[in-house]
Design a protein around this motif. Structure first.
Motif, PDB file in Angstrom:
ATOM      1  N   LYS A  48      -4.709 -11.572  17.239  1.00 24.94           N
ATOM      2  CA  LYS A  48      -3.934 -10.598  18.017  1.00 24.94           C
ATOM      3  C   LYS A  48      -2.670 -10.095  17.319  1.00 24.94           C
ATOM      4  O   LYS A  48      -2.188  -9.017  17.644  1.00 24.94           O
ATOM      5  CB  LYS A  48      -3.545 -11.193  19.371  1.00 24.94           C
ATOM      6  CG  LYS A  48      -2.692 -12.445  19.288  1.00 24.94           C
ATOM      7  CD  LYS A  48      -2.325 -12.949  20.693  1.00 24.94           C
ATOM      8  CE  LYS A  48      -1.411 -14.166  20.608  1.00 24.94           C
ATOM      9  NZ  LYS A  48      -0.998 -14.637  21.946  1.00 24.94           N
ATOM     10  N   ASP A  49      -2.116 -10.850  16.372  1.00 23.01           N
ATOM     11  CA  ASP A  49      -0.872 -10.452  15.721  1.00 23.01           C
ATOM     12  C   ASP A  49      -1.145  -9.618  14.471  1.00 23.01           C
ATOM     13  O   ASP A  49      -2.262  -9.604  13.951  1.00 23.01           O
ATOM     14  CB  ASP A  49      -0.051 -11.689  15.330  1.00 23.01           C
ATOM     15  CG  ASP A  49       0.382 -12.499  16.539  1.00 23.01           C
ATOM     16  OD1 ASP A  49       0.520 -11.898  17.621  1.00 23.01           O
ATOM     17  OD2 ASP A  49       0.571 -13.717  16.392  1.00 23.01           O
ATOM     18  N   ARG A  50      -0.103  -8.935  13.993  1.00 27.80           N
ATOM     19  CA  ARG A  50      -0.212  -8.132  12.776  1.00 27.80           C
ATOM     20  C   ARG A  50       0.935  -8.467  11.827  1.00 27.80           C
ATOM     21  O   ARG A  50       2.029  -8.863  12.261  1.00 27.80           O
ATOM     22  CB  ARG A  50      -0.180  -6.627  13.080  1.00 27.80           C
ATOM     23  CG  ARG A  50      -1.433  -6.106  13.755  1.00 27.80           C
ATOM     24  CD  ARG A  50      -1.501  -4.590  13.695  1.00 27.80           C
ATOM     25  NE  ARG A  50      -1.548  -4.090  12.321  1.00 27.80           N
ATOM     26  CZ  ARG A  50      -2.668  -4.009  11.589  1.00 27.80           C
ATOM     27  NH1 ARG A  50      -3.830  -4.390  12.098  1.00 27.80           N
ATOM     28  NH2 ARG A  50      -2.639  -3.534  10.360  1.00 27.80           N
ATOM     29  N   LEU A  51       0.651  -8.303  10.551  1.00 31.12           N
ATOM     30  CA  LEU A  51       1.670  -8.463   9.513  1.00 31.12           C
ATOM     31  C   LEU A  51       1.941  -7.121   8.857  1.00 31.12           C
ATOM     32  O   LEU A  51       1.010  -6.369   8.553  1.00 31.12           O
ATOM     33  CB  LEU A  51       1.208  -9.438   8.432  1.00 31.12           C
ATOM     34  CG  LEU A  51       1.076 -10.915   8.764  1.00 31.12           C
ATOM     35  CD1 LEU A  51       0.607 -11.665   7.523  1.00 31.12           C
ATOM     36  CD2 LEU A  51       2.386 -11.496   9.277  1.00 31.12           C
ATOM     37  N   TRP A  52       3.204  -6.834   8.640  1.00 33.89           N
ATOM     38  CA  TRP A  52       3.625  -5.767   7.740  1.00 33.89           C
ATOM     39  C   TRP A  52       4.194  -6.450   6.504  1.00 33.89           C
ATOM     40  O   TRP A  52       5.039  -7.345   6.623  1.00 33.89           O
ATOM     41  CB  TRP A  52       4.705  -4.903   8.370  1.00 33.89           C
ATOM     42  CG  TRP A  52       4.264  -4.016   9.483  1.00 33.89           C
ATOM     43  CD1 TRP A  52       3.132  -4.111  10.239  1.00 33.89           C
ATOM     44  CD2 TRP A  52       4.979  -2.879   9.987  1.00 33.89           C
ATOM     45  NE1 TRP A  52       3.094  -3.113  11.180  1.00 33.89           N
ATOM     46  CE2 TRP A  52       4.224  -2.337  11.047  1.00 33.89           C
ATOM     47  CE3 TRP A  52       6.183  -2.268   9.654  1.00 33.89           C
ATOM     48  CZ2 TRP A  52       4.635  -1.215  11.768  1.00 33.89           C
ATOM     49  CZ3 TRP A  52       6.606  -1.154  10.360  1.00 33.89           C
ATOM     50  CH2 TRP A  52       5.828  -0.626  11.402  1.00 33.89           C
ATOM     51  N   ILE A  53       3.759  -6.046   5.329  1.00 32.81           N
ATOM     52  CA  ILE A  53       4.237  -6.672   4.097  1.00 32.81           C
ATOM     53  C   ILE A  53       4.918  -5.608   3.247  1.00 32.81           C
ATOM     54  O   ILE A  53       4.329  -4.570   2.931  1.00 32.81           O
ATOM     55  CB  ILE A  53       3.098  -7.350   3.323  1.00 32.81           C
ATOM     56  CG1 ILE A  53       2.426  -8.400   4.216  1.00 32.81           C
ATOM     57  CG2 ILE A  53       3.633  -7.997   2.054  1.00 32.81           C
ATOM     58  CD1 ILE A  53       1.264  -9.099   3.578  1.00 32.81           C
ATOM     59  N   ALA A  54       6.164  -5.886   2.866  1.00 32.91           N
ATOM     60  CA  ALA A  54       7.012  -4.880   2.227  1.00 32.91           C
ATOM     61  C   ALA A  54       6.852  -4.817   0.713  1.00 32.91           C
ATOM     62  O   ALA A  54       7.786  -4.469  -0.004  1.00 32.91           O
ATOM     63  CB  ALA A  54       8.478  -5.139   2.581  1.00 32.91           C
ATOM     64  N   GLY A  55       5.650  -5.125   0.221  1.00 37.30           N
ATOM     65  CA  GLY A  55       5.374  -4.955  -1.205  1.00 37.30           C
ATOM     66  C   GLY A  55       5.707  -6.176  -2.039  1.00 37.30           C
ATOM     67  O   GLY A  55       6.339  -7.128  -1.585  1.00 37.30           O
ATOM     68  N   ASP A  56       5.289  -6.135  -3.304  1.00 34.91           N
ATOM     69  CA  ASP A  56       5.396  -7.267  -4.219  1.00 34.91           C
ATOM     70  C   ASP A  56       4.746  -8.504  -3.628  1.00 34.91           C
ATOM     71  O   ASP A  56       5.365  -9.564  -3.470  1.00 34.91           O
ATOM     72  CB  ASP A  56       6.851  -7.542  -4.609  1.00 34.91           C
ATOM     73  CG  ASP A  56       7.358  -6.596  -5.687  1.00 34.91           C
ATOM     74  OD1 ASP A  56       6.592  -5.707  -6.112  1.00 34.91           O
ATOM     75  OD2 ASP A  56       8.524  -6.746  -6.111  1.00 34.91           O
ATOM     76  N   LEU A  57       3.473  -8.374  -3.325  1.00 33.15           N
ATOM     77  CA  LEU A  57       2.692  -9.506  -2.846  1.00 33.15           C
ATOM     78  C   LEU A  57       2.569 -10.563  -3.937  1.00 33.15           C
ATOM     79  O   LEU A  57       2.499 -11.759  -3.631  1.00 33.15           O
ATOM     80  CB  LEU A  57       1.293  -9.047  -2.422  1.00 33.15           C
ATOM     81  CG  LEU A  57       1.119  -8.270  -1.123  1.00 33.15           C
ATOM     82  CD1 LEU A  57       1.765  -6.892  -1.194  1.00 33.15           C
ATOM     83  CD2 LEU A  57      -0.370  -8.116  -0.802  1.00 33.15           C
ATOM     84  N   ILE A  58       2.545 -10.136  -5.194  1.00 30.94           N
ATOM     85  CA  ILE A  58       2.154 -11.001  -6.302  1.00 30.94           C
ATOM     86  C   ILE A  58       3.122 -10.891  -7.479  1.00 30.94           C
ATOM     87  O   ILE A  58       3.970 -10.017  -7.525  1.00 30.94           O
ATOM     88  CB  ILE A  58       0.730 -10.655  -6.784  1.00 30.94           C
ATOM     89  CG1 ILE A  58       0.629  -9.142  -7.086  1.00 30.94           C
ATOM     90  CG2 ILE A  58      -0.299 -11.070  -5.748  1.00 30.94           C
ATOM     91  CD1 ILE A  58      -0.705  -8.719  -7.654  1.00 30.94           C
ATOM     92  N   ASN A  59       2.941 -11.828  -8.414  1.00 36.34           N
ATOM     93  CA  ASN A  59       3.591 -11.874  -9.724  1.00 36.34           C
ATOM     94  C   ASN A  59       4.939 -12.579  -9.683  1.00 36.34           C
ATOM     95  O   ASN A  59       5.695 -12.454  -8.745  1.00 36.34           O
ATOM     96  CB  ASN A  59       3.742 -10.486 -10.351  1.00 36.34           C
ATOM     97  CG  ASN A  59       3.836 -10.571 -11.871  1.00 36.34           C
ATOM     98  OD1 ASN A  59       3.478 -11.586 -12.477  1.00 36.34           O
ATOM     99  ND2 ASN A  59       4.304  -9.505 -12.494  1.00 36.34           N
ATOM    100  N   ARG A  60       5.187 -13.307 -10.740  1.00 26.11           N
ATOM    101  CA  ARG A  60       6.372 -14.130 -10.987  1.00 26.11           C
ATOM    102  C   ARG A  60       6.281 -15.490 -10.303  1.00 26.11           C
ATOM    103  O   ARG A  60       6.805 -16.468 -10.833  1.00 26.11           O
ATOM    104  CB  ARG A  60       7.675 -13.425 -10.579  1.00 26.11           C
ATOM    105  CG  ARG A  60       7.950 -12.122 -11.339  1.00 26.11           C
ATOM    106  CD  ARG A  60       8.299 -12.397 -12.789  1.00 26.11           C
ATOM    107  NE  ARG A  60       8.440 -11.160 -13.566  1.00 26.11           N
ATOM    108  CZ  ARG A  60       9.547 -10.425 -13.625  1.00 26.11           C
ATOM    109  NH1 ARG A  60      10.617 -10.795 -12.928  1.00 26.11           N
ATOM    110  NH2 ARG A  60       9.581  -9.346 -14.368  1.00 26.11           N
ATOM    111  N   GLY A  61       5.669 -15.573  -9.150  1.00 26.43           N
ATOM    112  CA  GLY A  61       5.513 -16.848  -8.463  1.00 26.43           C
ATOM    113  C   GLY A  61       4.325 -17.638  -8.998  1.00 26.43           C
ATOM    114  O   GLY A  61       3.545 -17.149  -9.824  1.00 26.43           O
ATOM    115  N   PRO A  62       4.123 -18.876  -8.499  1.00 28.94           N
ATOM    116  CA  PRO A  62       3.140 -19.782  -9.094  1.00 28.94           C
ATOM    117  C   PRO A  62       1.696 -19.578  -8.659  1.00 28.94           C
ATOM    118  O   PRO A  62       0.801 -20.147  -9.279  1.00 28.94           O
ATOM    119  CB  PRO A  62       3.633 -21.166  -8.648  1.00 28.94           C
ATOM    120  CG  PRO A  62       4.318 -20.902  -7.342  1.00 28.94           C
ATOM    121  CD  PRO A  62       4.972 -19.555  -7.494  1.00 28.94           C
ATOM    122  N   ASP A  63       1.424 -18.825  -7.597  1.00 26.01           N
ATOM    123  CA  ASP A  63       0.047 -18.785  -7.092  1.00 26.01           C
ATOM    124  C   ASP A  63      -0.286 -17.408  -6.517  1.00 26.01           C
ATOM    125  O   ASP A  63      -0.560 -17.263  -5.321  1.00 26.01           O
ATOM    126  CB  ASP A  63      -0.161 -19.868  -6.028  1.00 26.01           C
ATOM    127  CG  ASP A  63      -1.645 -20.160  -5.778  1.00 26.01           C
ATOM    128  OD1 ASP A  63      -2.500 -19.398  -6.290  1.00 26.01           O
ATOM    129  OD2 ASP A  63      -1.949 -21.137  -5.072  1.00 26.01           O
TER     130      ASP A  63
END
Length: 269
Positions: A29-44
Motif C-alpha cells: 500500500k505504501d510508495r517510495l519516492w527516491i531523489a536519485g543517486d540510488l547507487i555508486n560509492r557505497g558498498p552494495d
C-alpha cells in the motif's frame, strides 16, 4: 497509504533496510519516492538495486548524476572512475534489467495532487515549474530514443553553464542535465558554478545556493531534492526539503513522510 521520499542511497544497503523497517514500509500500500543517486560509492550497489527493483511498481524515482554515470559506463560511453563501486553491479546477471529500469527514470517527478515536486539537485531560479517539467521531459525522451548513445557520450562537461532557449541538441541536453543532477550554486540568472561542494554559507563570490535566490520562480512550490551532502538535510528555506544527509560519507539515510513532513533516519557506518 503513506508516501515516503528518501535521499541519496548510493549503494548503502544496510541503512536502506534499516530505514524501510523503521518506517514500517508496506509494499502492498505504501510508495517510495527516491531523489536519485540510488547507487555508486557505497558498498552494495547490487544489493540496493535488487531490493528496489523487486518493488519498482511502488517507486517513483528521479535520476541522479551517479545513476546517469552508471548508464554511461555500462553502455561503454565512459570509463569507470577510481571511486566507483559499480563492478559487481555491472557483472550481475540482472544488470540489464536494472539498466532498462533506470532508463525509464525521470529528471523531475511532480504530483499535482500532493503538491510536491522531486528532483535530484534542484531547479534553477529562472525556470518556473512548468518550464522545468517541460525541459525535464525533453531529456527523459532522449533516454528512450535513438539519441541515447549520443547523449551519454556527451553529457559530461560544465559548458554551457547557463540556460538559453536557443540551445539545441547535445549542448541543450547537457545544461538541462547539469541543472537537474549537478547544480548546487548558481546566479539569479542561472549561471552555474559546478566545482564548489561546500556548505550553503560558503558560496563562491557572486553565487548563491539555487534555492536561496529571492526571485526564484518556484518559491511557492514544494521541492524535494538530494545531491548536496554538505547541507546535511538543512536547506533552511520554506518549501525546500533537502534529503541528502551524507549516508555514504558516514552520516545518515533520511526519509520524509509526505503526509506530515515527519523525518526518519538511520545512521550509516
Amino acid at each position: 497509504m503513506s508516501i515516503y521520499a528518501i535521499g541519496d542511497i548510493q549503494g548503502c544497503l544496510e541503512p536502506l533496510q534499516c530505514l524501510l523497517k523503521k518506517i514500517q514500509f508496506n509494499s502492498d500500500k505504501d510508495r517510495l519516492w527516491i531523489a536519485g543517486d540510488l547507487i555508486n560509492r557505497g558498498p552494495d550497489s547490487l544489493g540496493v538495486m535488487r531490493l528496489l527493483y523487486a518493488m519498482h511498481d511502488n517507486i517513483s524515482m528521479v535520476l541522479g548524476n551517479h545513476d546517469l554515470h552508471f548508464l554511461a559506463v555500462a553502455l561503454g560511453h565512459r570509463k569507470a572512475g577510481k571511486s566507483d563501486t559499480l563492478a559487481e553491479l555491472m557483472q550481475a546477471r540482472d544488470c540489464e534489467d536494472f539498466m532498462h529500469w533506470l532508463l525509464t527514470g525521470k529528471l523531475l517527478h511532480h504530483d499535482p495532487q500532493l503538491g510536491y515536486t522531486m528532483v535530484h539537485a534542484g531547479i534553477p531560479p529562472q525556470w518556473d515549474l512548468q518550464q522545468a517539467i517541460n525541459l525535464a521531459r525533453e531529456v527523459e525522451q532522449v533516454l528512450q530514443s535513438e539519441h541515447l548513445a549520443s547523449y551519454l557520450a556527451t553529457m559530461y562537461g560544465n559548458v554551457p553553464n547557463i540556460w538559453n532557449d536557443a540551445l539545441t541538441g547535445e549542448a541543450r541536453w547537457r545544461v538541462i542535465t547539469n541543472y537537474f543532477t549537478r547544480m548546487r550554486f548558481c546566479t539569479a540568472e542561472g549561471e552555474l558554478e559546478l566545482e564548489t561542494k561546500t556548505e550553503a554559507a560558503e558560496a563562491p563570490p557572486g553565487f548563491l545556493p539555487w534555492f536561496a535566490h529571492d526571485n526564484r520562480k518556484t518559491k511557492n512550490n514544494k521541492i524535494i531534492f538530494g545531491h548536496w551532502a554538505a547541507l546535511n538535510g538543512q536547506a533552511e528555506t520554506t518549501n525546500v526539503y533537502a534529503l541528502d544527509t551524507a549516508c555514504v560519507w558516514g552520516g545518515s539515510l533520511t526519509a520524509m513522510r509526505l503526509d506530515d513532513e515527519k523525518m526518519f533516519s538511520c545512521e550509516c557506518s
